[in-house]
Design a protein around this motif. Structure first.
Motif, PDB file in Angstrom:
ATOM      1  N   PHE A  16       0.846  -1.185   0.000  1.00 48.25           N
ATOM      2  CA  PHE A  16       0.000   0.000   0.000  1.00 48.25           C
ATOM      3  C   PHE A  16       0.885   1.240   0.000  1.00 48.25           C
ATOM      4  CE2 PHE A  16      -2.567  -3.263   1.964  1.00 48.25           C
ATOM      5  CZ  PHE A  16      -3.824  -3.053   1.429  1.00 48.25           C
ATOM      6  N   LYS A  17       0.652   2.114  -0.935  1.00 53.52           N
ATOM      7  CA  LYS A  17       1.327   3.409  -0.987  1.00 53.52           C
ATOM      8  C   LYS A  17       0.280   4.447  -0.618  1.00 53.52           C
ATOM      9  CE  LYS A  17       4.387   6.496  -2.608  1.00 53.52           C
ATOM     10  NZ  LYS A  17       5.732   6.643  -2.160  1.00 53.52           N
ATOM     11  N   VAL A  18       0.483   5.125   0.514  1.00 52.94           N
ATOM     12  CA  VAL A  18      -0.480   6.097   1.003  1.00 52.94           C
ATOM     13  C   VAL A  18       0.058   7.495   0.710  1.00 52.94           C
ATOM     14  CG1 VAL A  18      -1.800   6.868   3.000  1.00 52.94           C
ATOM     15  CG2 VAL A  18      -1.110   4.468   2.833  1.00 52.94           C
ATOM     16  N   ILE A  19      -0.803   8.340   0.147  1.00 48.43           N
ATOM     17  CA  ILE A  19      -0.405   9.690  -0.233  1.00 48.43           C
ATOM     18  C   ILE A  19      -1.420  10.682   0.336  1.00 48.43           C
ATOM     19  CG2 ILE A  19       0.040  11.257  -2.171  1.00 48.43           C
ATOM     20  CD1 ILE A  19       0.507   8.643  -3.866  1.00 48.43           C
ATOM     21  N   GLY A  20      -0.946  11.612   1.145  1.00 49.76           N
ATOM     22  CA  GLY A  20      -1.815  12.636   1.718  1.00 49.76           C
ATOM     23  C   GLY A  20      -1.768  12.626   3.234  1.00 49.76           C
ATOM     24  N   VAL A  52       3.234  10.702   3.314  1.00 50.48           N
ATOM     25  CA  VAL A  52       2.283  11.103   4.358  1.00 50.48           C
ATOM     26  C   VAL A  52       3.045  11.975   5.347  1.00 50.48           C
ATOM     27  CG1 VAL A  52       0.847  10.282   6.266  1.00 50.48           C
ATOM     28  CG2 VAL A  52       0.913   9.004   4.114  1.00 50.48           C
ATOM     29  N   ASN A  53       2.506  13.152   5.667  1.00 49.94           N
ATOM     30  CA  ASN A  53       3.195  14.008   6.627  1.00 49.94           C
ATOM     31  C   ASN A  53       2.373  14.265   7.882  1.00 49.94           C
ATOM     32  OD1 ASN A  53       1.317  15.846   5.726  1.00 49.94           O
ATOM     33  ND2 ASN A  53       2.762  17.045   4.542  1.00 49.94           N
ATOM     34  N   ASN A  81       9.124   3.742   5.445  1.00 52.00           N
ATOM     35  CA  ASN A  81       9.399   5.095   4.952  1.00 52.00           C
ATOM     36  C   ASN A  81       8.676   6.207   5.698  1.00 52.00           C
ATOM     37  OD1 ASN A  81      11.021   3.899   2.944  1.00 52.00           O
ATOM     38  ND2 ASN A  81       9.240   3.608   1.650  1.00 52.00           N
ATOM     39  N   ALA A  82       8.397   6.006   6.977  1.00 57.05           N
ATOM     40  CA  ALA A  82       7.784   7.068   7.774  1.00 57.05           C
ATOM     41  C   ALA A  82       8.829   8.146   8.043  1.00 57.05           C
ATOM     42  CB  ALA A  82       7.258   6.507   9.090  1.00 57.05           C
ATOM     43  N   ASN A  83       8.440   9.401   7.923  1.00 59.11           N
ATOM     44  CA  ASN A  83       9.377  10.475   8.212  1.00 59.11           C
ATOM     45  C   ASN A  83       9.610  10.562   9.726  1.00 59.11           C
ATOM     46  OD1 ASN A  83       7.322  12.105   9.419  1.00 59.11           O
ATOM     47  ND2 ASN A  83       6.801  12.993   7.440  1.00 59.11           N
ATOM     48  N   ARG A  88       8.188   9.439  15.307  1.00 60.97           N
ATOM     49  CA  ARG A  88       8.066   9.909  16.693  1.00 60.97           C
ATOM     50  C   ARG A  88       6.650   9.667  17.225  1.00 60.97           C
ATOM     51  NH1 ARG A  88       9.735  10.090  21.464  1.00 60.97           N
ATOM     52  NH2 ARG A  88       9.337  11.985  22.623  1.00 60.97           N
ATOM     53  N   LEU A  89       5.647   9.880  16.401  1.00 61.61           N
ATOM     54  CA  LEU A  89       4.260   9.627  16.790  1.00 61.61           C
ATOM     55  C   LEU A  89       4.060   8.153  17.157  1.00 61.61           C
ATOM     56  CD1 LEU A  89       1.303  10.591  17.042  1.00 61.61           C
ATOM     57  CD2 LEU A  89       1.067  10.084  14.597  1.00 61.61           C
TER      58      LEU A  89
END
Length: 113
Positions: A16-20, A52-53, A81-83, A88-89
């Motif tokens: 799954f590629k999540v965008i937004g 995702v940001n 690939n979480a920023n 941190r969340l």
């Protein structure tokens, strides 16, 4: 903001590629896409969050529900690939101790999504 969830199946793995942004308004979209495959026995899913940001508590709830559902069917999932902010969340909530996370760029799905 709109949310896109792209799905690619690769060698019995669901990518799954999540965008937004994942919030109270967009989480139902993600939940619906994940629910479509969550009952597959032995499912392995990777969820790429590189685009995702923002995730709120509703979004975290979607990931928890999906994790529990696939685990009940002998499956597993990984978030990739979480920023730093999202990582941190997951750390603050303790979800990084439950859900497998790969924070470096990569993952098994990158070549296909």
């Amino acid at each position: 903001m709109n949310l896109q969830v792209e799905l690619v199946e690769k060698n019995e793995m669901y990518c799954f590629k999540v965008i937004g942004e994942i919030d109270a308004f967009t989480a139902p979209i993600l939940k619906k896409r994940l629910a479509a495959v969550q009952d597959i026995e032995g499912l392995y899913a990777e969820i790429d969050l590189s685009e995702v940001n923002y995730i709120d508590s509703t979004g975290l709830g979607v990931f928890i529900g999906f994790f529990k559902a696939i685990q009940a069917h002998g499956g597993s999932m990984k978030i990739t690939n979480a920023n730093a902010r999202l990582k941190r969340l997951f750390e603050i909530t303790g979800l990084d101790q439950i859900i497998d996370m790969e924070v470096k760029e990569g993952g098994n799905c990158d070549a296909t999504v």
